[in-house]
Design an enzyme around this catalytic site. Structure first.
Site, PDB file in Angstrom:
ATOM      1  N   ASP A  27      -9.408   4.858  13.610  1.00 56.38           N
ATOM      2  CA  ASP A  27      -8.209   5.220  12.844  1.00 56.38           C
ATOM      3  C   ASP A  27      -7.135   4.201  13.208  1.00 56.38           C
ATOM      4  OD1 ASP A  27      -5.638   6.587  12.241  1.00 56.38           O
ATOM      5  OD2 ASP A  27      -6.950   8.267  11.741  1.00 56.38           O
ATOM      6  N   ASN A  75      -5.688  -3.531   5.432  1.00 60.28           N
ATOM      7  CA  ASN A  75      -5.721  -2.959   4.083  1.00 60.28           C
ATOM      8  C   ASN A  75      -5.452  -1.454   4.083  1.00 60.28           C
ATOM      9  OD1 ASN A  75      -6.863  -2.693   1.164  1.00 60.28           O
ATOM     10  ND2 ASN A  75      -8.165  -1.358   2.405  1.00 60.28           N
ATOM     11  N   TYR A 120       6.671   6.086   0.698  1.00 54.57           N
ATOM     12  CA  TYR A 120       5.667   5.023   0.563  1.00 54.57           C
ATOM     13  C   TYR A 120       6.346   3.661   0.376  1.00 54.57           C
ATOM     14  CZ  TYR A 120       1.818   2.267  -1.453  1.00 54.57           C
ATOM     15  OH  TYR A 120       0.892   1.284  -1.719  1.00 54.57           O
ATOM     16  N   LYS A 148       6.356   0.263   2.825  1.00 51.58           N
ATOM     17  CA  LYS A 148       5.869  -1.069   2.443  1.00 51.58           C
ATOM     18  C   LYS A 148       6.966  -2.118   2.652  1.00 51.58           C
ATOM     19  CE  LYS A 148       1.593  -0.155   1.427  1.00 51.58           C
ATOM     20  NZ  LYS A 148       0.494  -0.715   2.223  1.00 51.58           N
ATOM     21  N   VAL A 165      -3.636  -1.518  -9.208  1.00 47.65           N
ATOM     22  CA  VAL A 165      -5.098  -1.485  -9.195  1.00 47.65           C
ATOM     23  C   VAL A 165      -5.592  -0.042  -9.305  1.00 47.65           C
ATOM     24  CG1 VAL A 165      -7.146  -2.285  -7.953  1.00 47.65           C
ATOM     25  CG2 VAL A 165      -4.953  -3.418  -7.559  1.00 47.65           C
ATOM     26  N   THR A 197      -7.805   2.488  -8.196  1.00 46.02           N
ATOM     27  CA  THR A 197      -8.759   2.804  -7.126  1.00 46.02           C
ATOM     28  C   THR A 197      -9.007   4.316  -7.075  1.00 46.02           C
ATOM     29  OG1 THR A 197      -6.922   2.851  -5.564  1.00 46.02           O
ATOM     30  CG2 THR A 197      -8.189   0.813  -5.678  1.00 46.02           C
TER      31      THR A 197
HETATM   32  N1  LIG Z   1      -4.092   0.493  -5.696  1.00 47.81           N
HETATM   33  C1  LIG Z   1      -2.923  -0.076  -5.984  1.00 47.81           C
HETATM   34  O1  LIG Z   1      -2.480  -0.149  -7.149  1.00 47.81           O
HETATM   35  C2  LIG Z   1      -2.089  -0.660  -4.892  1.00 47.81           C
HETATM   36  C3  LIG Z   1      -0.854  -1.231  -5.247  1.00 47.81           C
HETATM   37  C4  LIG Z   1      -0.062  -1.798  -4.270  1.00 47.81           C
HETATM   38  C5  LIG Z   1      -0.494  -1.801  -2.948  1.00 47.81           C
HETATM   39  N2  LIG Z   1      -1.694  -1.237  -2.622  1.00 47.81           N
HETATM   40  C6  LIG Z   1      -2.097  -1.298  -1.198  1.00 47.81           C
HETATM   41  O2  LIG Z   1      -3.414  -1.845  -1.123  1.00 47.81           O
HETATM   42  C7  LIG Z   1      -4.123  -1.238  -0.041  1.00 47.81           C
HETATM   43  C8  LIG Z   1      -5.412  -0.602  -0.542  1.00 47.81           C
HETATM   44  O3  LIG Z   1      -5.076   0.298  -1.595  1.00 47.81           O
HETATM   45  P1  LIG Z   1      -6.148   1.265  -2.261  1.00 47.81           P
HETATM   46  O4  LIG Z   1      -5.631   1.622  -3.602  1.00 47.81           O
HETATM   47  O5  LIG Z   1      -7.511   0.702  -2.101  1.00 47.81           O
HETATM   48  O6  LIG Z   1      -6.008   2.551  -1.301  1.00 47.81           O
HETATM   49  P2  LIG Z   1      -6.930   3.870  -1.233  1.00 47.81           P
HETATM   50  O7  LIG Z   1      -7.983   3.845  -2.292  1.00 47.81           O
HETATM   51  O8  LIG Z   1      -5.998   5.024  -1.163  1.00 47.81           O
HETATM   52  O9  LIG Z   1      -7.665   3.687   0.176  1.00 47.81           O
HETATM   53  C9  LIG Z   1      -6.917   3.738   1.337  1.00 47.81           C
HETATM   54  C10 LIG Z   1      -7.827   3.357   2.476  1.00 47.81           C
HETATM   55  O10 LIG Z   1      -7.079   3.450   3.706  1.00 47.81           O
HETATM   56  C11 LIG Z   1      -7.820   4.268   4.592  1.00 47.81           C
HETATM   57  N3  LIG Z   1      -6.941   4.955   5.520  1.00 47.81           N
HETATM   58  C12 LIG Z   1      -5.938   5.819   5.253  1.00 47.81           C
HETATM   59  N4  LIG Z   1      -5.386   6.254   6.379  1.00 47.81           N
HETATM   60  C13 LIG Z   1      -6.054   5.653   7.403  1.00 47.81           C
HETATM   61  C14 LIG Z   1      -5.968   5.706   8.816  1.00 47.81           C
HETATM   62  N5  LIG Z   1      -5.065   6.472   9.430  1.00 47.81           N
HETATM   63  N6  LIG Z   1      -6.825   4.939   9.550  1.00 47.81           N
HETATM   64  C15 LIG Z   1      -7.737   4.154   8.955  1.00 47.81           C
HETATM   65  N7  LIG Z   1      -7.893   4.084   7.626  1.00 47.81           N
HETATM   66  C16 LIG Z   1      -7.055   4.825   6.862  1.00 47.81           C
HETATM   67  C17 LIG Z   1      -8.559   5.255   3.701  1.00 47.81           C
HETATM   68  O11 LIG Z   1      -9.612   5.870   4.409  1.00 47.81           O
HETATM   69  P3  LIG Z   1     -10.157   7.369   4.004  1.00 47.81           P
HETATM   70  O12 LIG Z   1     -11.131   7.175   2.881  1.00 47.81           O
HETATM   71  O13 LIG Z   1     -10.774   7.845   5.266  1.00 47.81           O
HETATM   72  O14 LIG Z   1      -8.958   8.154   3.573  1.00 47.81           O
HETATM   73  C18 LIG Z   1      -9.018   4.303   2.607  1.00 47.81           C
HETATM   74  O15 LIG Z   1     -10.135   3.570   3.038  1.00 47.81           O
HETATM   75  C19 LIG Z   1      -3.155  -0.244   0.583  1.00 47.81           C
HETATM   76  O16 LIG Z   1      -2.482  -0.868   1.652  1.00 47.81           O
HETATM   77  C20 LIG Z   1      -2.186   0.067  -0.555  1.00 47.81           C
HETATM   78  O17 LIG Z   1      -0.940   0.495  -0.068  1.00 47.81           O
HETATM   79  C21 LIG Z   1      -2.491  -0.662  -3.555  1.00 47.81           C
END
Ligand SMILES: NC(=O)c1ccc[n+]([C@@H]2O[C@H](COP(=O)([O-])OP(=O)(O)OC[C@H]3O[C@@H](n4cnc5c(N)ncnc54)[C@H](OP(=O)(O)O)[C@@H]3O)[C@@H](O)[C@H]2O)c1
Length: 273
Positions: free
Chosen positions: A58, A86, A172, A176, A205, A207
């Protein structure tokens, strides 16, 4: 043979980084997850590809991160070329709340919990992870450029916030914006070493792992509409994780010491979508 550590590697953008980077057998890719039991897709990739290894930690657990760094060091001979921070807490509930809404609804406890959780994972988690892997990164930096890449977000950008204008998702967005400063602080600390720090936004994105609730859909539409006003040429459609990671992997290896501490988009600029 560059090695990579990617946090939050079990889903979303994280697993896509592992997929694309491990497609090159010359790379060694360590996927860090907080729960292997919740990482079937990544574990399947580990079985399929000899250059993928899954580790559990974690990002808020400093001793466990140091143990993971020890395991990486054993496998690489003590070096690490890339750390990709990430993992993040991406808050879905109360996304539409602005700072005033919490007060109006009398939700003081929710405000405190949301701020605490976002800062604990998205800011403190990045510091703990970076510190745990620093000895390996600094060892690599004696021979090559080592890079620490932290996933931030365009919603952490003050100019975009004011241009939209977007008052929601305070915890959030503030986390950031704060992590951008964390990245700048590391860059300021390591000006004399071949160690580069970058905050990068992946774009917008998709996701999602399940269909949005009506509430989430309403919030997403309002958000995309406001973003579209700032970028009228944008097709108002989220990227796939594949598109986003492909774009970021064009930027990341080209970040040099002169760029250290910067905050850019997946396009390598301040254009956030
Ligand atoms: N998607 C977008 O549009 C977008 C836009 C701007 C920025 N971002 C940034 O890009 C990155 C990836 O985004 P995403 O959309 O792929 O996010 P996501 O699908 O919500 O996945 C988040 C990941 O972080 C892990 N996580 C959360 N808390 C954690 C902890 N305490 N220790 C270790 N791992 C932890 C989650 O694991 P679990 O599966 O165990 O929960 C998951 O693998 C993030 O930093 C997000 O803020 C995303």
């Amino acid at each position: 043979m560059p090695s990579y550590v990617i946090t939050g590697a079990n889903r979303g953008i994280g697993i896509e980084f592992v997929r694309q980077l491990s497609a090159d057998p010359a790379n060694t890719v360590f996927g860090l997850v907080r729960n292997k039991g919740n990482s079937q897709d990544l574990l399947a990739l580990e079985k399929e590809r000899a250059n993928v290894r899954v580790l559990e930690a974690d990002v808020t657990d400093a001793p466990r991160l140091r143990a993971a760094a020890d395991e990486v060091a054993k496998a690489t001979g003590g070096t690490l070329e890339y750390l990709i921070n990430n993992a993040a807490y991406v808050q879905k509930e109360r996304f539409d709340y602005d700072p005033v809404t919490y007060g109006e609804k009398g939700e003081d406890a929710a405000l405190e919990a949301d701020l605490d959780q976002n800062f604990r994972v998205n800011v403190l988690g990045v510091v703990h992870t970076t510190n745990a892997f620093l000895p390996l990164l600094r060892a690599a930096a004696k021979h090559t450029t080592a890079r620490v890449i932290t996933l931030s977000s365009g919603v952490g950008d003050v100019d975009l916030t004011l241009a939209m204008p977007f008052a929601g998702a305070l915890p959030y967005c503030a986390s950031k914006a704060a992590v951008n400063m964390v990245v700048a602080k590391y860059a300021a600390k390591f000006t004399d070493e071949n160690l580069v720090f970058l905050a990068i936004s992946p774009g917008l994105v998709d996701t999602s792992t399940s269909p949005p609730t009506p509430e989430e859909l309403k919030g997403a539409i309002a958000f995309i509409t406001a973003l579209h006003k700032v970028y009228p040429d944008w097709e108002a459609k989220p990227l796939t994780p594949t598109q986003s990671v492909t774009a970021m992997l064009k930027v990341i290896p080209n970040v040099e010491r002169k760029d250290s501490g910067a905050f850019v988009s997946h396009l390598g600029s301040k254009k956030w979508v």
